[in-house]
Scaffold this motif. Structure first.
Motif, PDB file in Angstrom:
ATOM      1  N   ALA A 161       2.211   1.623  -3.446  1.00  0.00           N
ATOM      2  CA  ALA A 161       1.202   1.994  -4.443  1.00  0.00           C
ATOM      3  C   ALA A 161       1.196   3.494  -4.703  1.00  0.00           C
ATOM      4  O   ALA A 161       0.741   3.949  -5.757  1.00  0.00           O
TER       5      ALA A 161
ATOM      6  N   ARG B 132       0.829  -1.211   0.000  1.00  0.00           N
ATOM      7  CA  ARG B 132       0.000   0.000   0.000  1.00  0.00           C
ATOM      8  C   ARG B 132       0.858   1.253   0.000  1.00  0.00           C
ATOM      9  O   ARG B 132       0.504   2.271  -0.604  1.00  0.00           O
TER      10      ARG B 132
ATOM     11  N   LYS C  60       7.169  -3.502  -9.088  1.00  0.00           N
ATOM     12  CA  LYS C  60       6.651  -3.232  -7.743  1.00  0.00           C
ATOM     13  C   LYS C  60       6.942  -4.401  -6.810  1.00  0.00           C
ATOM     14  O   LYS C  60       7.340  -4.206  -5.659  1.00  0.00           O
TER      15      LYS C  60
END
Length: 699
Positions: A477, A474, A487
């Motif tokens: 992100a 998160r 990622k």
């Protein structure tokens, strides 16, 4: 304790306490039922605490220290039970007591003080009601209980007990709350006082006061103490004897001076090596850690439970569980469960200094600059200035340590830098030379990512319902440039950089130890390549081995990424180890700032001198120069005139300190001290031989 009681229950005999040890534990085995099977968390533990003696219990988190305390009090959770062994308090078998007798024992013979006093106090009741209830439980009338409450609060060094009695817990400082809890525990004049990490959340001066109080009350009342702590220096100062627990077994025991001076178990040696010694800095090399981790309860069925982490282990250790070897030591018998306890004595007990492999970072460029930062809160009809005109620079790749008592403004200053609070008018903030908006809501994404925080308690910052992978992802992100495989690669790299094994990425944080949770919090903070990370007490709740690993990790990440830290901690040895410079705050003002070696080496502001003298350290004579500050920290709503420290200063000059604000004196190399006493005189005062102790009066 669980299981059927004997057919006949004896009444708890208070008079019998005079004829036996305060606490006797023989062959204690405790198991918890987890996932359908029982796992032993304590195995065949035997120890005793004599009347009037202080016994320390140390070891890593999860080794069974608190379970032992809960078993003594018969407070085990529903999934726990005593499988074998006997516990006696004052000569009486705890397992044989019925409910009424157990209540009488808890009311008259044994008391417990927990780590967090806030959780032990009812927020909806006044202090008077809560303390008086403790006396009423011992049989006092309501009127007599209130009268004795005043006396007991005075005994625990509360200066205005009548005012405190009318207060609610949230209106008291952490140190004051802990004194109230101790007063409640002592209401029954217990034979045994159990202290479970009672000073972990306290600053150095309050910790020293609480420890002095416990020692004095123990001497006055003859109370025996079972002291549980991961702070070896506190145990060394407070306890006559010490027991070392590892994975539920007592692996070493003896007089504290013998065990800490000549440990006979490699685990004890490992714990001592994890401590940052006084004066040691990160430039001298990494702290030692104990490799590996505690075995899961019940998984070791053969051999020595420490063999997988031990430098002395061989085939014999893997095959045969060591018996308790007992030898004569300087201050009594010493026990160690180690086949090679004679060789363990020769293991080095301190990490040797080493020259740092990497060159010192270039600290000429300023990452964060703050000028004229103040913060005033409105509390009722009062204006409370928590931070007063603070200016400082934080260089690239530098660690600035913030120290001071609770209420000195450290966390408020950190929140101002992070943009979580807005400063008063006139303050300016800059990040890499560019203006930084005061509020985080007005900062752009790059500025928000550039300033991150690692909290003391990772549980409060991590969602227990999410996996570790999702928590880190998160944060990633927010980096628009990362997609798919890139990622995932970045996530793996982050986990590797904080030494978080890949097998934990799918776990929920509630399944992790405190050290692993803190690694997750650090990984999340570093996800956006921050320029500045605020570390607010990131190691205070961790045992010494995990603490050393986290400090090494923070130092490694700083060298690798050039990140700057604002490091807040009550443990001054940790601050000294990690910090390049140190700022000392008092009532929101910087009283002293300079290089760590200069601040610790002197000359020092009298407040800094008092803080440093309060730090417990291992070794004889550690507290010879203890300086006691008189009175409580003044209110920020009505600070003293002149020098705000003059009401507590042991080196107060006179009227000049009461009437005039002190100058900001230059002690050289960026070391500045805000004091009326000239720098050279401060240096002479602190190095001249004199009384072993200052008590808050002029010397």
């Amino acid at each position: 304790m669980n299981g059927p009681p004997p057919a006949a229950f004896p009444a708890f005999d208070v008079g019998k306490r005079d004829r036996a040890d305060a606490l006797t534990i023989v062959g204690l085995t405790v198991a918890y039922r987890m996932r359908g099977r029982e796992r032993d968390v304590l195995q065949d533990v035997t120890l005793r605490v004599k009347r009037g003696e202080a016994y320390g219990l140390v070891g890593e988190s999860g080794c069974g220290k608190s379970t032992a305390a809960l078993a003594v009090l018969r407070y085990l959770p529903r999934n726990g039970r005593v499988k074998a062994g006997r516990i006696s308090i004052g000569g009486q078998d705890v397992a044989s007591l019925d409910a009424d007798a157990l209540r009488r024992m808890r009311a008259n013979a044994v008391s417990m003080v927990y780590q967090d006093p806030g959780r032990a106090l009812n927020p909806s009741l006044t202090i008077a009601r809560q303390v008086s209830e403790a006396f009423e439980a011992s049989g006092a009338t309501a009127a007599d209980a209130l009268a004795r409450t005043v006396e007991m609060l005075r005994r625990v060094r509360i200066a205005s007990p009548e005012r405190v009695m009318e207060s609610y817990p949230h209106q008291l400082s952490g140190g004051m709350q802990q004194r109230v809890v101790i007063a409640m525990a002592l209401a029954c004049n217990p034979e045994l006082l159990i202290l479970d990490e009672p000073t972990t959340g306290l600053d150095a001066t309050v910790e020293a006061e609480v420890l002095d109080l416990i020692a004095q009350l123990r001497a006055e009342l003859g109370t025996a103490v079972l002291f549980i702590s991961h702070n070896l220096a506190v145990i060394g100062r407070m306890c006559d004897r010490v027991g070392v627990l590892y994975a539920g077994k007592l692996v070493e025991e003896g007089a504290t001076r013998d065990v800490f001076a000549r440990p006979r178990h490699p685990y004890t040696v490992g714990l001592l090596r994890c401590l940052p010694s006084a004066g040691r800095s990160k430039d001298a090399g990494r702290l030692d850690t104990i490799p590996g981790s505690l075995p899961l309860p019940g998984t070791v069925t053969q051999g020595c439970i420490y063999a997988d982490r031990c430098k002395l282990a061989d085939e014999r250790c893997l095959r045969d569980a060591p018996p308790p070897y007992r030898v004569a030591a300087s201050n009594g018998d010493q026990m160690a469960r180690c086949h090679y306890h004679e060789r363990a004595i020769d293991l080095p007990r301190a990490t040797p200094d080493a020259v740092s492999e990497s060159a010192a970072p270039n600290r000429t460029s300023v990452a964060l600059r703050a000028r004229n930062v103040s913060k005033t809160f409105r509390v009722g009809n009062e204006q409370v200035r928590a931070v007063h005109d603070v200016s400082l620079d934080l260089a690239e790749g530098e660690t600035l340590g913030l120290v001071g008592e609770s209420g000195s403004g450290k966390t408020t200053l950190a929140k101002l830098l992070l943009g979580l609070l807005s400063p008063d008018e006139g303050a300016t903030l800059e990040l890499d030379g560019a203006a930084l908006p005061a509020r985080v809501t007005r900062r752009n994404d790059a500025q928000v990512k550039s300033l991150q925080i690692v909290f003391q308690n990772p549980d409060s910052a991590l969602n227990r319902a999410h996996s570790v992978r999702r928590l880190i992802a998160r944060s990633l992100a927010k980096l628009a440039s990362l997609r798919g495989a890139e990622k995932e690669a970045r996530l793996q790299s982050l986990a590797e950089s904080v030494r978080l094994p890949e097998r934990y990425l799918g776990s929920r944080t509630r399944q992790l130890s405190g050290g692993l949770k803190q690694r997750v919090a650090i990984a999340r903070a570093f996800a956006g390549d921050p320029r500045v990370v605020v570390c607010d007490e990131p190691t205070s709740a961790l045992d010494v081995s995990v603490q050393a690993a986290i400090l090494n990790l923070l130092a490694d990440l700083q060298r690798e990424r050039g990140v700057s830290y604002v490091f807040i901690s009550h443990d001054l040895n940790i601050v000294r180890y990690l910090s390049d410079r140190i700022a000392v705050l008092y009532l929101g003002r910087i009283m002293e700032i300079g290089r760590a070696a200069d601040v610790f080496g002197g000359p020092q502001h009298p407040y800094t001198e008092a803080l440093l003298s309060s730090v417990p350290t291992l070794g004889d004579g550690a507290q010879e120069k203890r300086i006691r500050l008189s009175g409580e920290l003044p209110s920020a709503a009505n600070p003293p005139s002149g020098c705000v420290f003059h009401t507590r200063c042991p080196r107060k000059l006179g009227a000049i300190c009461e009437q005039q604000a002190p100058p900001d004196a230059d002690a050289g190399d960026g070391h500045r001290i805000r004091c009326h006493i000239p720098v050279e005189e401060l240096r002479a005062l602190q190095w001249a031989p004199g009384p072993a102790q200052l008590d808050g009066t002029q010397t």
